[in-house]
Design a protein around this motif. Structure first.
Motif, PDB file in Angstrom:
ATOM      1  N   GLN A  99     -34.836  43.635  82.139  1.00 22.34           N
ATOM      2  CA  GLN A  99     -35.863  44.624  81.854  1.00 22.34           C
ATOM      3  C   GLN A  99     -35.438  46.009  82.336  1.00 22.34           C
ATOM      4  O   GLN A  99     -34.787  46.147  83.371  1.00 22.34           O
ATOM      5  N   GLY A 100     -35.838  47.011  81.570  1.00 22.10           N
ATOM      6  CA  GLY A 100     -35.369  48.358  81.812  1.00 22.10           C
ATOM      7  C   GLY A 100     -35.996  49.060  82.989  1.00 22.10           C
ATOM      8  O   GLY A 100     -35.826  50.271  83.145  1.00 22.10           O
ATOM      9  N   ASP A 101     -36.741  48.325  83.841  1.00 18.33           N
ATOM     10  CA  ASP A 101     -37.327  48.960  85.022  1.00 18.33           C
ATOM     11  C   ASP A 101     -36.754  48.378  86.314  1.00 18.33           C
ATOM     12  O   ASP A 101     -37.345  48.515  87.370  1.00 18.33           O
ATOM     13  N   ALA A 102     -35.575  47.729  86.205  1.00 16.66           N
ATOM     14  CA  ALA A 102     -34.996  47.060  87.373  1.00 16.66           C
ATOM     15  C   ALA A 102     -33.542  47.486  87.573  1.00 16.66           C
ATOM     16  O   ALA A 102     -32.635  46.658  87.522  1.00 16.66           O
ATOM     17  N   PRO A 103     -33.303  48.770  87.849  1.00 17.01           N
ATOM     18  CA  PRO A 103     -31.921  49.253  87.938  1.00 17.01           C
ATOM     19  C   PRO A 103     -31.178  48.794  89.187  1.00 17.01           C
ATOM     20  O   PRO A 103     -29.960  48.953  89.261  1.00 17.01           O
ATOM     21  N   LEU A 104     -31.898  48.249  90.156  1.00 21.96           N
ATOM     22  CA  LEU A 104     -31.247  47.776  91.373  1.00 21.96           C
ATOM     23  C   LEU A 104     -30.812  46.313  91.266  1.00 21.96           C
ATOM     24  O   LEU A 104     -30.347  45.737  92.247  1.00 21.96           O
ATOM     25  N   THR A 105     -30.955  45.710  90.092  1.00 19.88           N
ATOM     26  CA  THR A 105     -30.574  44.309  89.907  1.00 19.88           C
ATOM     27  C   THR A 105     -29.070  44.134  90.099  1.00 19.88           C
ATOM     28  O   THR A 105     -28.279  44.669  89.315  1.00 19.88           O
ATOM     29  N   PRO A 106     -28.627  43.379  91.119  1.00 19.93           N
ATOM     30  CA  PRO A 106     -27.189  43.175  91.304  1.00 19.93           C
ATOM     31  C   PRO A 106     -26.631  42.280  90.203  1.00 19.93           C
ATOM     32  O   PRO A 106     -27.323  41.405  89.677  1.00 19.93           O
ATOM     33  N   PRO A 107     -25.377  42.445  89.837  1.00 21.13           N
ATOM     34  CA  PRO A 107     -24.810  41.640  88.748  1.00 21.13           C
ATOM     35  C   PRO A 107     -24.835  40.146  89.035  1.00 21.13           C
ATOM     36  O   PRO A 107     -24.981  39.345  88.109  1.00 21.13           O
ATOM     37  N   TRP A 108     -24.692  39.753  90.311  1.00 19.56           N
ATOM     38  CA  TRP A 108     -24.659  38.318  90.604  1.00 19.56           C
ATOM     39  C   TRP A 108     -26.023  37.658  90.397  1.00 19.56           C
ATOM     40  O   TRP A 108     -26.086  36.468  90.188  1.00 19.56           O
ATOM     41  N   PHE A 109     -27.122  38.420  90.414  1.00 16.38           N
ATOM     42  CA  PHE A 109     -28.418  37.839  90.070  1.00 16.38           C
ATOM     43  C   PHE A 109     -28.355  37.277  88.654  1.00 16.38           C
ATOM     44  O   PHE A 109     -28.801  36.160  88.386  1.00 16.38           O
ATOM     45  N   VAL A 110     -27.804  38.080  87.735  1.00 25.56           N
ATOM     46  CA  VAL A 110     -27.756  37.679  86.330  1.00 25.56           C
ATOM     47  C   VAL A 110     -26.711  36.585  86.126  1.00 25.56           C
ATOM     48  O   VAL A 110     -26.934  35.628  85.369  1.00 25.56           O
ATOM     49  N   GLU A 111     -25.586  36.697  86.795  1.00 26.95           N
ATOM     50  CA  GLU A 111     -24.546  35.674  86.679  1.00 26.95           C
ATOM     51  C   GLU A 111     -25.044  34.321  87.185  1.00 26.95           C
ATOM     52  O   GLU A 111     -24.807  33.278  86.548  1.00 26.95           O
ATOM     53  N   ASP A 112     -25.764  34.312  88.317  1.00 27.62           N
ATOM     54  CA  ASP A 112     -26.322  33.064  88.839  1.00 27.62           C
ATOM     55  C   ASP A 112     -27.397  32.512  87.907  1.00 27.62           C
ATOM     56  O   ASP A 112     -27.541  31.287  87.749  1.00 27.62           O
ATOM     57  N   LEU A 113     -28.153  33.412  87.289  1.00 25.42           N
ATOM     58  CA  LEU A 113     -29.194  32.999  86.349  1.00 25.42           C
ATOM     59  C   LEU A 113     -28.589  32.290  85.144  1.00 25.42           C
ATOM     60  O   LEU A 113     -29.051  31.208  84.740  1.00 25.42           O
ATOM     61  N   ILE A 114     -27.560  32.864  84.572  1.00 28.37           N
ATOM     62  CA  ILE A 114     -26.895  32.272  83.410  1.00 28.37           C
ATOM     63  C   ILE A 114     -26.334  30.898  83.771  1.00 28.37           C
ATOM     64  O   ILE A 114     -26.507  29.920  83.031  1.00 28.37           O
ATOM     65  N   ALA A 115     -25.678  30.811  84.925  1.00 29.92           N
ATOM     66  CA  ALA A 115     -25.103  29.536  85.361  1.00 29.92           C
ATOM     67  C   ALA A 115     -26.196  28.504  85.626  1.00 29.92           C
ATOM     68  O   ALA A 115     -26.029  27.318  85.299  1.00 29.92           O
ATOM     69  N   GLY A 116     -27.319  28.934  86.184  1.00 32.41           N
ATOM     70  CA  GLY A 116     -28.413  28.009  86.483  1.00 32.41           C
ATOM     71  C   GLY A 116     -29.014  27.398  85.235  1.00 32.41           C
ATOM     72  O   GLY A 116     -29.250  26.184  85.169  1.00 32.41           O
ATOM     73  N   LEU A 117     -29.273  28.228  84.227  1.00 30.38           N
ATOM     74  CA  LEU A 117     -29.840  27.697  82.985  1.00 30.38           C
ATOM     75  C   LEU A 117     -28.835  26.806  82.269  1.00 30.38           C
ATOM     76  O   LEU A 117     -29.201  25.754  81.724  1.00 30.38           O
ATOM     77  N   ASP A 118     -27.580  27.184  82.290  1.00 32.37           N
ATOM     78  CA  ASP A 118     -26.545  26.388  81.644  1.00 32.37           C
ATOM     79  C   ASP A 118     -26.459  24.990  82.262  1.00 32.37           C
ATOM     80  O   ASP A 118     -26.183  24.006  81.568  1.00 32.37           O
ATOM     81  N   ALA A 119     -26.725  24.890  83.579  1.00 35.35           N
ATOM     82  CA  ALA A 119     -26.587  23.620  84.284  1.00 35.35           C
ATOM     83  C   ALA A 119     -27.827  22.732  84.206  1.00 35.35           C
ATOM     84  O   ALA A 119     -27.758  21.542  84.511  1.00 35.35           O
ATOM     85  N   ASP A 120     -28.979  23.291  83.813  1.00 33.93           N
ATOM     86  CA  ASP A 120     -30.235  22.528  83.790  1.00 33.93           C
ATOM     87  C   ASP A 120     -30.661  22.296  82.344  1.00 33.93           C
ATOM     88  O   ASP A 120     -31.324  23.129  81.734  1.00 33.93           O
ATOM     89  N   SER A 121     -30.319  21.145  81.804  1.00 34.74           N
ATOM     90  CA  SER A 121     -30.610  20.867  80.394  1.00 34.74           C
ATOM     91  C   SER A 121     -32.096  20.692  80.124  1.00 34.74           C
ATOM     92  O   SER A 121     -32.535  20.778  78.972  1.00 34.74           O
ATOM     93  N   ALA A 122     -32.903  20.465  81.178  1.00 40.57           N
ATOM     94  CA  ALA A 122     -34.341  20.269  80.997  1.00 40.57           C
ATOM     95  C   ALA A 122     -35.088  21.586  80.855  1.00 40.57           C
ATOM     96  O   ALA A 122     -36.231  21.613  80.400  1.00 40.57           O
TER      97      ALA A 122
END
Length: 266
Positions: free
Chosen positions: A103-126
């Motif tokens: 979202q365009g109102d979260a400029p302090l979001t560190p890149p690893w937040f998004v990287e961990d998010l992508i990996a988390g969804l990829d690992a949880d098929s449910a």
């Protein structure tokens, strides 16, 4: 796996009209708009194939193209960022395995937040959707409590099950805790970070569901998934000493600028 990051941005925000174009001053005195800082945060994420700004406003389009962003124009009928992401994904041909809404109102979001998010969804098929949560320290929680005491809607909090699937999100502070915490003390409250990763099928289904009562009351788009029985994974992320906040109200500009100064962000 191909990943698209969409940064939804609209000019006509109810709480803060024109918010994406508000200038934020960094530690070095550099002024950049909220949307540019959010785009630069997205560009730091590893393992992403494409980053686009999705908007319905020519003022945002012109500003975004000026700093080098790719822009996808979407309908003014979009009710929230998730709908705008769905439209942008469709406009780009529906060819991605995962769509991330930064979202365009979260400029302090560190890149690893998004990287961990992508990996988390990829690992949880449910799970069909994933979103990051950050355990509040006393400083963050007291900020939430002060906002509510003064009638401001600040950040969003989340509660989830033992398998990290979301139970509820609220603009109130949940779960209830009767005590105050020291600035650097861990608390039982989790701050919901306004980023989402979607499987394309869930994103497409979202567009066919009506707005539910909980989404309407809270003004939180992710509740539409819960109201329709979809599993939403909460991925706990580590701030690694970084401060995090979203720009929800005009008062948050000074708060973000203070945080950027303290962290040395230009």
């Amino acid at each position: 796996m191909s990943v698209l990051i969409v940064i939804p941005a609209r000019y006509a925000s109810t709480r803060y009209p024109g918010k994406p174009l508000v200038a934020l001053t960094g530690a070095t005195g550099l002024k950049q708009s909220l949307i540019e800082r959010s785009w630069r945060a997205a560009m730091q994420v590893r393992g992403v194939d494409r980053v686009v700004v999705a908007t319905d406003d020519d003022r945002i389009r012109v500003a975004a193209e000026a700093f080098g962003a790719e822009v996808v124009m979407t309908s003014s009928d979009c009710q929230n960022g998730t709908e705008r992401c769905a439209e942008a994904h469709a406009a780009l041909g529906l060819g991605f395995d995962m769509v991330v809404n930064l979202q365009g109102d979260a400029p302090l979001t560190p890149p690893w937040f998004v990287e961990d998010l992508i990996a988390g969804l990829d690992a949880d098929s449910a799970a069909q959707v994933a979103t990051p949560v950050l355990r509040c320290d006393g400083r963050a929680l007291n900020g939430f409590l002060d906002d509510r005491k003064n009638g401001r809607v600040g950040g969003t909090t989340a509660v989830f099950s033992h398998n990290r699937h979301a139970l509820y999100f609220s603009k109130e502070v949940i779960p209830y805790t009767s005590r105050r915490y020291a600035q650097d003390e861990d608390t039982p409250v989790f701050h919901h970070v306004g980023v989402y990763a979607y499987r394309p099928a869930a994103l497409a289904d979202y567009m066919g569901w009506p707005t539910g009562p909980l989404e309407s009351l809270e003004g939180l788009e992710q509740l539409r998934f819960l109201e329709n029985g979809r599993r939403l994974l909460c991925v706990e992320v580590d701030a690694r000493g970084r401060q995090f906040w979203e720009l929800n109200n005009p008062e948050d500009v000074a708060r973000l600028e203070t945080m950027m100064a303290e962290m040395g962000m230009e």
